[in-house]
Each structure stands twice: as C-alpha cells, then as structure tokens.
Design an enzyme around this catalytic site. Structure first.
Site, mmCIF file in Angstrom:
data_model
loop_
_atom_site.group_PDB
_atom_site.id
_atom_site.type_symbol
_atom_site.label_atom_id
_atom_site.label_comp_id
_atom_site.label_asym_id
_atom_site.label_seq_id
_atom_site.Cartn_x
_atom_site.Cartn_y
_atom_site.Cartn_z
ATOM 1 N N TYR A 1 0.934 -1.154 0.163
ATOM 2 C CA TYR A 1 -0.093 0.008 0.195
ATOM 3 C C TYR A 1 0.832 1.279 0.157
ATOM 4 O O TYR A 1 0.390 2.326 0.219
ATOM 5 C CB TYR A 1 -1.071 -0.161 1.125
ATOM 6 C CG TYR A 1 -2.137 -0.753 1.021
ATOM 7 C CD1 TYR A 1 -2.191 -1.923 -0.331
ATOM 8 C CD2 TYR A 1 -3.134 -0.855 1.971
ATOM 9 C CE1 TYR A 1 -3.310 -2.387 -0.358
ATOM 10 C CE2 TYR A 1 -4.116 -1.871 1.699
ATOM 11 C CZ TYR A 1 -4.244 -2.730 0.523
ATOM 12 O OH TYR A 1 -5.439 -3.487 0.719
ATOM 13 N N LYS B 1 3.408 -15.000 3.455
ATOM 14 C CA LYS B 1 3.367 -16.025 2.435
ATOM 15 C C LYS B 1 4.937 -15.995 2.092
ATOM 16 O O LYS B 1 5.166 -15.800 0.750
ATOM 17 C CB LYS B 1 2.524 -15.259 1.212
ATOM 18 C CG LYS B 1 2.302 -16.255 -0.046
ATOM 19 C CD LYS B 1 1.325 -17.218 0.377
ATOM 20 C CE LYS B 1 1.287 -18.326 -0.826
ATOM 21 N NZ LYS B 1 0.526 -19.698 -0.690
ATOM 22 N N ASP C 1 -3.077 -17.769 3.011
ATOM 23 C CA ASP C 1 -4.238 -18.441 2.167
ATOM 24 C C ASP C 1 -4.938 -19.499 3.045
ATOM 25 O O ASP C 1 -6.098 -19.435 3.208
ATOM 26 C CB ASP C 1 -3.745 -19.085 1.036
ATOM 27 C CG ASP C 1 -2.219 -19.700 0.918
ATOM 28 O OD1 ASP C 1 -1.737 -19.729 2.239
ATOM 29 O OD2 ASP C 1 -1.875 -20.385 -0.017
ATOM 30 N N ASP D 1 -5.465 -5.943 5.839
ATOM 31 C CA ASP D 1 -6.622 -5.558 5.271
ATOM 32 C C ASP D 1 -7.719 -6.433 4.820
ATOM 33 O O ASP D 1 -8.850 -6.352 5.345
ATOM 34 C CB ASP D 1 -6.148 -4.524 4.068
ATOM 35 C CG ASP D 1 -7.544 -3.721 3.432
ATOM 36 O OD1 ASP D 1 -8.190 -3.508 4.455
ATOM 37 O OD2 ASP D 1 -7.489 -3.015 2.570
ATOM 38 N N ASP E 1 -11.398 -7.596 6.969
ATOM 39 C CA ASP E 1 -12.615 -7.602 6.539
ATOM 40 C C ASP E 1 -13.198 -9.007 6.711
ATOM 41 O O ASP E 1 -14.279 -9.078 6.886
ATOM 42 C CB ASP E 1 -12.845 -6.960 5.111
ATOM 43 C CG ASP E 1 -12.817 -5.604 5.028
ATOM 44 O OD1 ASP E 1 -12.414 -5.015 5.950
ATOM 45 O OD2 ASP E 1 -13.158 -5.009 3.960
#
Ligand code: NAI
Ligand code: MG
Length: 328
Positions: free
Chosen positions: A119, A165, A198, A222, A226
């Site tokens: 970001y 990851k 994942d 982020d 959610d």
C-alpha cells in the site's frame, strides 16, 4: 482528565458520535473534548477535507475519536495515519450476543501493519502492463511485531501468530517472518506460531477459535480484517484502532452510510466499541469493561436496538438504553 480530539465527520459519523459521547458521560472518567473538522461537508465549505488545524488538534491530544468521512475518506483517514505515523491498525474479531455472528465466543485480534507493504503506492506502468512495489522494512516489521507481543502480554492473550506468504514472497515476507521470530525471543512466556495467509483465510471460516493475536503485513491485514468482520456480523458492530507512538485514533470500520444519514437508523455499536478500545488504550480498563458490558446487555436483551439488529429503535434510543444500563 484526558484531552480527546473528536472528529464526527460526515453522514452517520455525526450521529454515532453524538450517541457515543452521550454514553461516555456516564463513566467515571473525565474527558476534555476538542472538536475538529474533516470530511466532505467541510471540504464543500472550504476546499480542503483535512485542515492542518485538525491535525494539530489531534497531535495535542492523547487520543482521537473519529466518526466517518464520505468520499474524502482517503484524503482524511489515510492522510491522518501518515501524518501521525499511526503504524498499527488493530481490529478485534469478537462475537457479541444478539448479532448475526457466524460463531459464538469468538475473540481474537488482528494487528495489521499500517504504513508500508503493497500500500505504499509505488506503482508504475510498463510496456507489458503495470508493476506495484511491495516495501517491507526492518524497522516497520520490528515495531509491528513488538506491538503484537506487547499487546498480547498486556491483555493476557497467550499466542501471537505471524501471517505471511514467505514460501512465495521469499525476500519480503521472508524478512517479516525472520524479524517476527527475532522479536519473539524477548517474549518467551508468549506462545507463537506462523501461518500462510491463504491457509489462514480458510481457517478463519473453519476453525477461527485457533487464533488469539494475529500480526501481519498491510494488504493481508486489510483483507483478513474484513473477513474477520464478516465472521462476527455486520459493519454496524466493528470498531478499530489506529495506534502510533504518541496517539491513538479510534473509529468504526464503517463509512458515512449516506442511505442512513439523518434518519437516526445507524447502529451506534461500532462507534461505542471504538470508544471501548480508546478506554483500553488509555488504560482505563475497568471503565472499558463497564461500557462494553452495558452494550452487551443491550444487544443481549435485543429490545432497544437498531433495525440492522432486528429492532425498531433509533441511534439515540439505543444509546440512551446503554447509558441507562451504565447508570443502573
Ligand atoms: P458504509 O460503511 O458507509 O456503508 C455500507 C452499508 O453498511 C450501508 O449502506 C449500511 O447498510 C451498512 N452500515 C454501515 N454502517 C452502519 C451502521 N452504523 N448502522 C447500520 N448500518 C450500517 O460504506 P460505503 O457505502 O461503501 O461508503 C459510504 C461512504 O463512506 C463513501 O463515501 C466512502 O468513501 C465512505 N467511507 C468512509 C470510511 C471512513 O471514514 N473510515 C470507511 C468506508 C467508507
Ligand atoms: Mg479495508
């Protein structure tokens, strides 16, 4: 006496803020509020969404309650995170009774790095398409991991899980993971593990009770927060904290919800729970629990609640009911 910046902002931000200040009056804590402007309405009048004066007010206070901004949200909240170096985004995933949470008794937190990662906005077009850069620094990784362990220690949580990851993003997430384990050496009494993002996304749905504190980089945080919000049911219920070295800014996850604005139909819970997070940040833990419990009673009774919770009450009616429980 705490000096608190209050930024109601736009739309339902103003209504849930009024409701929250109403319930805070019933606590045994004294606040001196400094009201400040930001958002669409202010921008219409003045041409700027976030005036320097507001930043200065927030810098001069111990914490900030923020309602919501509208279309200018990125200019307001993202800018505030940068200006105040609010490097932690803290999102609880906690189920409350009387809500459509998918699980009962869920209670974990996501500690998201708030300043870098994908970001950072370093994107460019190339001949083939476009490229985005993902920046992971030692400094930001170390301070976010340290925050997560300190948070676990302070709140009596027993495990911190690093989510990454690193099998694919060998250098960036490799570094993040390495720093996580290095910081962990200073917290031998706290349990720890690490997981791929994942797999984590799947475990949120299948076995969310395995998590306690999650620490992760910006984009993963982020998305997972959610997903976490989805687990515990509805934007009207989800608070968040943005925390830096000197300040904390506490805001509901929802926006200005123009469809609800001015109607008194907004659920004040997310803003009230943001105030609970502020109280914990100020180490007013007893008052935080009092406020949280009063809200839980109102949710549990299910009588004086807003429409999104299946009730008929207005924002202020629900707030008055929370205050009544506090004063009982
Ligand atoms: P939103 O969160 O404002 O609303 C989405 C939907 O969620 C609403 O239509 C409503 O049905 C429900 N909802 C949200 N909060 C609720 C509450 N307290 N009680 C009952 N129902 C609630 O998101 P949306 O519609 O995507 O964005 C609206 C405006 O808010 C946009 O201008 C956007 O830029 C801004 N925004 C600002 C944020 C911030 O200030 N941090 C965050 C997200 C959006
Ligand atoms: Mg988001």
């Amino acid at each position: 006496m705490y000096k608190i910046a209050v930024i109601p902002g736009d739309g339902i931000g103003k209504e849930v803020m009024e409701a929250t200040l109403h319930v805070l009056e019933a606590l045994d804590v004294d606040f001196e509020y400094k009201f400040a402007d930001a958002g669409d309405e202010y921008a219409e009048k003045t041409g700027v969404a976030l005036p320097q004066e507001t930043i200065d007010i927030v810098k001069d206070t111990q914490a900030c309650l923020f309602g919501a901004a509208g279309e200018s949200a990125a200019d307001v909240i993202v800018k505030m995170r940068q200006e105040l170096d609010l490097y932690v985004n803290l999102r609880p995933v906690k189920s409350y009774p009387g809500t459509n949470s998918l699980f009962d008794n869920l209670d974990f937190v996501i500690v998201r790095e708030n300043t870098e990662g994908l970001y950072i906005g370093l994107e460019e077009y190339t001949e083939e398409g476009a490229i985005a850069k993902r920046v992971i620094t030692r400094k930001a990784s170390e301070r976010i991991c340290r925050f997560a362990f300190e948070y676990a220690k302070k709140t009596g949580r027993s495990k911190v899980t690093a989510v990454h990851k690193a099998n694919v993003l060998k250098k960036t997430d490799g570094l993040f993971k390495e720093i996580f384990y290095k910081v962990a050496e200073d917290y031998p009494e706290t349990g720890l593990d690490d997981r791929y993002v994942d797999a984590t996304a799947m475990f949120f749905v299948t076995r969310p009770d395995m998590f306690d504190v999650i620490v992760t980089t910006n984009l993963f945080g982020d998305i997972l927060s959610d997903e976490g919000a989805g687990l515990v049911g509805g934007l009207g219920l989800i608070p968040s904290a943005n925390i830096g070295e000197k300040q904390g800014l506490f805001e509901p996850v929802h926006g200005s919800a123009p469809g609800h604005a001015g109607k008194g139909t907004a659920n004040p819970s997310a803003m009230i729970l943001s105030a609970v997070m502020m109280l914990d940040y100020l180490e007013e833990n007893e008052q935080a629990r009092r406020l949280e419990n009063a809200l839980v009673e109102v949710l549990n009774d299910g009588k004086v609640v807003t429409r999104d919770l299946g009730g008929q009450s207005s924002t202020m009616e629900m707030a008055r009911e929370v205050r009544r429980k506090l004063e009982e």
